[in-house]
Design an enzyme around this catalytic site. Structure first.
Site, PDB file in Angstrom:
ATOM      1  N   THR A 111     -42.007 -46.523  95.761  1.00 12.20           N
ATOM      2  CA  THR A 111     -40.664 -46.719  95.203  1.00 12.20           C
ATOM      3  C   THR A 111     -40.009 -48.003  95.725  1.00 12.20           C
ATOM      4  O   THR A 111     -40.340 -48.478  96.811  1.00 12.20           O
ATOM      5  CB  THR A 111     -39.795 -45.501  95.590  1.00 12.20           C
ATOM      6  OG1 THR A 111     -38.435 -45.787  95.327  1.00 12.20           O
ATOM      7  CG2 THR A 111     -39.905 -45.171  97.070  1.00 12.20           C
ATOM      8  N   ASP A 112     -39.011 -48.484  94.980  1.00 14.01           N
ATOM      9  CA  ASP A 112     -38.254 -49.653  95.448  1.00 14.01           C
ATOM     10  C   ASP A 112     -37.322 -49.291  96.609  1.00 14.01           C
ATOM     11  O   ASP A 112     -36.817 -50.168  97.304  1.00 14.01           O
ATOM     12  CB  ASP A 112     -37.444 -50.281  94.301  1.00 14.01           C
ATOM     13  CG  ASP A 112     -36.477 -49.321  93.615  1.00 14.01           C
ATOM     14  OD1 ASP A 112     -36.425 -48.130  93.996  1.00 14.01           O
ATOM     15  OD2 ASP A 112     -35.769 -49.764  92.677  1.00 14.01           O
ATOM     16  N   GLU A 113     -37.097 -47.977  96.807  1.00 11.85           N
ATOM     17  CA  GLU A 113     -36.137 -47.565  97.848  1.00 11.85           C
ATOM     18  C   GLU A 113     -36.591 -47.927  99.259  1.00 11.85           C
ATOM     19  O   GLU A 113     -35.780 -47.933 100.181  1.00 11.85           O
ATOM     20  CB  GLU A 113     -35.874 -46.062  97.758  1.00 11.85           C
ATOM     21  CG  GLU A 113     -35.288 -45.681  96.430  1.00 11.85           C
ATOM     22  CD  GLU A 113     -34.658 -44.296  96.390  1.00 11.85           C
ATOM     23  OE1 GLU A 113     -34.350 -43.746  97.448  1.00 11.85           O
ATOM     24  OE2 GLU A 113     -34.481 -43.791  95.282  1.00 11.85           O
ATOM     25  N   TYR A 166     -35.992 -39.540 102.416  1.00 11.03           N
ATOM     26  CA  TYR A 166     -36.987 -39.732 101.347  1.00 11.03           C
ATOM     27  C   TYR A 166     -37.616 -41.117 101.453  1.00 11.03           C
ATOM     28  O   TYR A 166     -38.841 -41.258 101.510  1.00 11.03           O
ATOM     29  CB  TYR A 166     -36.338 -39.558  99.967  1.00 11.03           C
ATOM     30  CG  TYR A 166     -37.169 -40.126  98.831  1.00 11.03           C
ATOM     31  CD1 TYR A 166     -38.358 -39.503  98.452  1.00 11.03           C
ATOM     32  CD2 TYR A 166     -36.803 -41.298  98.163  1.00 11.03           C
ATOM     33  CE1 TYR A 166     -39.146 -40.029  97.423  1.00 11.03           C
ATOM     34  CE2 TYR A 166     -37.578 -41.825  97.146  1.00 11.03           C
ATOM     35  CZ  TYR A 166     -38.746 -41.185  96.776  1.00 11.03           C
ATOM     36  OH  TYR A 166     -39.529 -41.720  95.772  1.00 11.03           O
ATOM     37  N   LYS A 213     -41.468 -42.333 102.294  1.00 13.29           N
ATOM     38  CA  LYS A 213     -42.287 -43.141 101.388  1.00 13.29           C
ATOM     39  C   LYS A 213     -42.721 -44.429 102.082  1.00 13.29           C
ATOM     40  O   LYS A 213     -43.851 -44.881 101.931  1.00 13.29           O
ATOM     41  CB  LYS A 213     -41.528 -43.468 100.095  1.00 13.29           C
ATOM     42  CG  LYS A 213     -41.269 -42.293  99.175  1.00 13.29           C
ATOM     43  CD  LYS A 213     -42.516 -41.629  98.608  1.00 13.29           C
ATOM     44  CE  LYS A 213     -43.255 -42.472  97.597  1.00 13.29           C
ATOM     45  NZ  LYS A 213     -44.379 -41.708  96.962  1.00 13.29           N
TER      46      LYS A 213
HETATM   47  P1  NAD Z   1     -41.661 -35.184  90.696  1.00 18.73           P
HETATM   48  O1  NAD Z   1     -40.854 -34.577  91.774  1.00 18.73           O
HETATM   49  O2  NAD Z   1     -41.233 -35.012  89.279  1.00 18.73           O
HETATM   50  O3  NAD Z   1     -43.155 -34.636  90.788  1.00 18.73           O
HETATM   51  C1  NAD Z   1     -43.837 -34.482  91.986  1.00 18.73           C
HETATM   52  C2  NAD Z   1     -45.084 -33.649  91.720  1.00 18.73           C
HETATM   53  O4  NAD Z   1     -45.812 -33.541  92.962  1.00 18.73           O
HETATM   54  C3  NAD Z   1     -44.788 -32.220  91.256  1.00 18.73           C
HETATM   55  O5  NAD Z   1     -45.629 -31.872  90.179  1.00 18.73           O
HETATM   56  C4  NAD Z   1     -45.086 -31.365  92.475  1.00 18.73           C
HETATM   57  O6  NAD Z   1     -45.522 -30.059  92.158  1.00 18.73           O
HETATM   58  C5  NAD Z   1     -46.165 -32.196  93.156  1.00 18.73           C
HETATM   59  N1  NAD Z   1     -46.240 -31.943  94.594  1.00 18.73           N
HETATM   60  C6  NAD Z   1     -45.206 -31.940  95.488  1.00 18.73           C
HETATM   61  N2  NAD Z   1     -45.648 -31.634  96.710  1.00 18.73           N
HETATM   62  C7  NAD Z   1     -46.994 -31.444  96.607  1.00 18.73           C
HETATM   63  C8  NAD Z   1     -48.013 -31.116  97.519  1.00 18.73           C
HETATM   64  N3  NAD Z   1     -47.744 -30.907  98.814  1.00 18.73           N
HETATM   65  N4  NAD Z   1     -49.290 -31.023  97.072  1.00 18.73           N
HETATM   66  C9  NAD Z   1     -49.577 -31.233  95.761  1.00 18.73           C
HETATM   67  N5  NAD Z   1     -48.651 -31.529  94.841  1.00 18.73           N
HETATM   68  C10 NAD Z   1     -47.372 -31.641  95.260  1.00 18.73           C
HETATM   69  O7  NAD Z   1     -41.780 -36.719  91.070  1.00 18.73           O
HETATM   70  P2  NAD Z   1     -41.807 -38.003  90.134  1.00 18.73           P
HETATM   71  O8  NAD Z   1     -40.424 -38.424  89.853  1.00 18.73           O
HETATM   72  O9  NAD Z   1     -42.764 -37.789  89.037  1.00 18.73           O
HETATM   73  O10 NAD Z   1     -42.418 -39.070  91.154  1.00 18.73           O
HETATM   74  C11 NAD Z   1     -43.828 -39.220  91.294  1.00 18.73           C
HETATM   75  C12 NAD Z   1     -44.110 -40.285  92.332  1.00 18.73           C
HETATM   76  O11 NAD Z   1     -43.521 -41.507  91.939  1.00 18.73           O
HETATM   77  C13 NAD Z   1     -43.548 -39.976  93.716  1.00 18.73           C
HETATM   78  O12 NAD Z   1     -44.490 -40.382  94.675  1.00 18.73           O
HETATM   79  C14 NAD Z   1     -42.285 -40.812  93.788  1.00 18.73           C
HETATM   80  O13 NAD Z   1     -42.010 -41.163  95.121  1.00 18.73           O
HETATM   81  C15 NAD Z   1     -42.676 -42.018  92.970  1.00 18.73           C
HETATM   82  N6  NAD Z   1     -41.577 -42.726  92.298  1.00 18.73           N
HETATM   83  C16 NAD Z   1     -40.683 -42.051  91.520  1.00 18.73           C
HETATM   84  C17 NAD Z   1     -39.683 -42.745  90.842  1.00 18.73           C
HETATM   85  C18 NAD Z   1     -38.687 -42.050  89.962  1.00 18.73           C
HETATM   86  O14 NAD Z   1     -37.746 -42.679  89.479  1.00 18.73           O
HETATM   87  N7  NAD Z   1     -38.825 -40.770  89.682  1.00 18.73           N
HETATM   88  C19 NAD Z   1     -39.596 -44.148  90.979  1.00 18.73           C
HETATM   89  C20 NAD Z   1     -40.539 -44.809  91.789  1.00 18.73           C
HETATM   90  C21 NAD Z   1     -41.526 -44.085  92.429  1.00 18.73           C
HETATM   91  O1  TDX Z   2     -25.465 -35.829  90.300  1.00 19.20           O
HETATM   92  C1  TDX Z   2     -25.691 -37.025  90.574  1.00 19.20           C
HETATM   93  N1  TDX Z   2     -24.654 -37.912  90.589  1.00 19.20           N
HETATM   94  C2  TDX Z   2     -24.810 -39.236  90.905  1.00 19.20           C
HETATM   95  O2  TDX Z   2     -23.845 -40.010  90.897  1.00 19.20           O
HETATM   96  C3  TDX Z   2     -27.019 -37.509  90.893  1.00 19.20           C
HETATM   97  C4  TDX Z   2     -28.187 -36.572  90.900  1.00 19.20           C
HETATM   98  C5  TDX Z   2     -27.159 -38.848  91.196  1.00 19.20           C
HETATM   99  N2  TDX Z   2     -26.104 -39.684  91.225  1.00 19.20           N
HETATM  100  C6  TDX Z   2     -26.316 -41.118  91.575  1.00 19.20           C
HETATM  101  C7  TDX Z   2     -27.061 -41.360  92.862  1.00 19.20           C
HETATM  102  C8  TDX Z   2     -27.814 -42.646  92.588  1.00 19.20           C
HETATM  103  O3  TDX Z   2     -26.988 -43.756  92.861  1.00 19.20           O
HETATM  104  O4  TDX Z   2     -27.147 -41.674  90.556  1.00 19.20           O
HETATM  105  C9  TDX Z   2     -28.089 -42.601  91.088  1.00 19.20           C
HETATM  106  C10 TDX Z   2     -29.494 -42.141  90.757  1.00 19.20           C
HETATM  107  O5  TDX Z   2     -29.734 -40.958  91.486  1.00 19.20           O
HETATM  108  P1  TDX Z   2     -31.153 -40.195  91.411  1.00 19.20           P
HETATM  109  O6  TDX Z   2     -31.453 -39.893  89.987  1.00 19.20           O
HETATM  110  O7  TDX Z   2     -31.097 -39.074  92.392  1.00 19.20           O
HETATM  111  O8  TDX Z   2     -32.165 -41.329  91.848  1.00 19.20           O
HETATM  112  P2  TDX Z   2     -32.276 -42.222  93.183  1.00 19.20           P
HETATM  113  O9  TDX Z   2     -31.608 -41.593  94.319  1.00 19.20           O
HETATM  114  O10 TDX Z   2     -31.887 -43.614  92.811  1.00 19.20           O
HETATM  115  O11 TDX Z   2     -33.874 -42.134  93.409  1.00 19.20           O
HETATM  116  C11 TDX Z   2     -34.778 -42.217  92.283  1.00 19.20           C
HETATM  117  O12 TDX Z   2     -35.311 -43.483  92.142  1.00 19.20           O
HETATM  118  C12 TDX Z   2     -36.314 -43.892  93.015  1.00 19.20           C
HETATM  119  C13 TDX Z   2     -35.892 -41.176  92.367  1.00 19.20           C
HETATM  120  O13 TDX Z   2     -35.333 -39.892  92.569  1.00 19.20           O
HETATM  121  C14 TDX Z   2     -36.887 -41.502  93.416  1.00 19.20           C
HETATM  122  O14 TDX Z   2     -37.962 -40.578  93.424  1.00 19.20           O
HETATM  123  C15 TDX Z   2     -37.402 -42.866  93.174  1.00 19.20           C
HETATM  124  O15 TDX Z   2     -38.263 -43.244  94.176  1.00 19.20           O
END
Ligand code: NAD
Ligand code: TDX
Length: 360
Positions: A136-138, A162, A166
């Site tokens: 992630t960019d975080e 988190y 990561k």
């Molecule tokens: P998500 O939470 O939707 O899915 C995570 C999946 O991992 C689920 O299916 C869960 O059952 C599985 N999982 C969790 N713990 C596990 C374990 N111990 N063993 C096996 N499986 C397990 O997450 P996502 O949003 O799809 O993110 C996927 C990946 O991408 C993550 O590594 C996250 O850090 C990264 N990422 C997400 C975003 C975003 O915006 N969502 C952005 C950048 C990077």
């Molecule tokens: O109820 C809300 N109200 C609100 O203002 C929620 C859930 C979020 N927010 C804000 C917090 C953040 O500034 O919105 C922004 C986005 O929040 P999230 O959807 O929780 O994402 P963020 O915290 O930015 O992290 C996401 O992007 C990077 C993903 O959850 C991560 O898995 C990924 O790595």
């Protein structure tokens, strides 16, 4: 035939990725989906591919070294695409230890199993193997100056449990590259949105609440900025890095689409008005008066913004779905899949919601 071991394939991005590669490569690849099915994993995301001969689901935990080793013994894995993680920042603030266990220890288990399966007697690695670590960019921390961006060279400065977990997992992957010449890549992507995203994250939470006439909880002043990318564009980037990325390299993925949270909420409300016809109850309920500014997230990062220069110039990646189109497609998907939303919010979701936002 190339075998992909996709961890976390039942989650949001993982299931989109499985759809993406099965559509692109058809029967010429095999996909093994390893997922523990936590609250975030949902097999109905993959209903349409579950009957295919070249797709297999294995319920296992990435922290379980024996189970993971067994999968490598029974499958000749060529590519690991490692999505499995605890992914929600708010949950990490409440229970950091779960994030360390899954994101750090779980990644170490995956790395060890792949190394054991792929290493040759001379210490080199078998041809054509790759471990793609999805990050992630975080990990880069928070930006303030509007002209600043995250590059692959930006020093890590994670703030939330988190992002710290990561970052730790990224460093482990880098350590395996440096120590063993392990064939890995890391991708650091910005915020994704699209179908199958669990309604704890900003966009699906706001869509779900708006359609049900619930409050729309915006943290702080609503001016925190995130850089949104349509999930399919992320999947395309990962596929390109697997195919063409230089071993050991990190690639940032993001489409220069920065928006304040409050703007996102307003766009969602406007798009719902546009997509639904007058008289539809859901359209009447989705009103701006429902926006509520609530207590800020602890340690809330102000702004994320990715510079995708490297993946663009080296691999030719560019985003295809602009936000106006992507958000319309996403809302239309949630409107067409209300049953999916009911299913994923029917279990423990309500308890989580009440704990997080208070019962309405
Ligand atoms: P998500 O939470 O939707 O899915 C995570 C999946 O991992 C689920 O299916 C869960 O059952 C599985 N999982 C969790 N713990 C596990 C374990 N111990 N063993 C096996 N499986 C397990 O997450 P996502 O949003 O799809 O993110 C996927 C990946 O991408 C993550 O590594 C996250 O850090 C990264 N990422 C997400 C975003 C975003 O915006 N969502 C952005 C950048 C990077
Ligand atoms: O109820 C809300 N109200 C609100 O203002 C929620 C859930 C979020 N927010 C804000 C917090 C953040 O500034 O919105 C922004 C986005 O929040 P999230 O959807 O929780 O994402 P963020 O915290 O930015 O992290 C996401 O992007 C990077 C993903 O959850 C991560 O898995 C990924 O790595």
């Amino acid at each position: 035939m190339k075998t992909y071991l996709v961890t976390g394939g039942a989650g949001f991005i993982g299931s989109n990725f499985i759809h993406y590669i099965l559509k692109k490569y058809g029967d010429s690849i095999r996909v093994v989906n390893l997922d523990a099915l936590t609250y975030a994993g949902n097999l109905s995301n993959l209903e349409d591919v579950s009957g295919r001969d070249n797709y297999e689901f294995i319920k296992a935990d990435i922290r379980d070294a024996e189970a993971v080793r067994e999968i490598f013994k029974t499958h000749d894995v060529d590519v690991v695409v490692h999505f499995a993680a605890e992914s929600h920042v708010d949950r990490s603030i409440r229970t950091p230890e779960v994030f360390v266990e899954t994101n750090v220890l779980g990644t170490c288990v995956m790395l060890n199993a792949a190394r054991e399966a792929w290493e040759k007697e001379d210490g080199g690695f078998k041809e054509g193997k790759k471990f793609l670590h999805v990050s992630t960019d975080e990990v880069y921390g928070s930006l303030s100056d509007p002209g600043e961006y995250f590059y692959e060279t930006t020093p890590y400065a994670p703030h939330s449990p988190y992002s710290a977990s990561k970052a730790s997992s990224d460093f482990l992957v880098k350590a395996y590259v440096d120590t063993y010449h392990f064939p890995a890549n890391i991708t650091n992507c910005s915020n994704n949105y699209g179908p199958y995203q669990f309604p704890e994250k900003l966009i699906p939470l706001m869509i779900n609440n708006a359609l049900k006439g619930r409050d729309l909880p915006v943290y702080g002043d609503g001016k925190n900025v995130r850089d949104w990318l349509y999930v399919e564009d992320h999947c395309k980037g990962i596929d390109m890095v697997i195919e063409k990325g230089r071993i050991g390299e990190t690639y940032n993925i993001g489409g220069h689409n920065e928006k304040e949270n409050i703007e996102i909420v307003r766009i969602i409300l406007d798009t719902i008005q546009e997509l639904l016809t007058q008289g539809d109850d859901r359209r009447e309920m989705a009103q701006k008066s429902r926006i509520k500014f609530i207590e800020d997230r602890k340690g809330h990062d102000r702004r994320y913004a990715i510079a995708p220069d490297k993946i663009s110039s080296e691999l030719g990646w560019k985003p295809e779905t602009m936000f106006a189109e992507g958000i319309k497609k996403t809302i239309a998907w949630y409107l067409d899949n209300e049953e999916w939303m009911e299913r994923v919010t029917s279990g423990d979701y309500q308890n989580y919601y009440d704990r997080m936002y208070g019962a309405e």
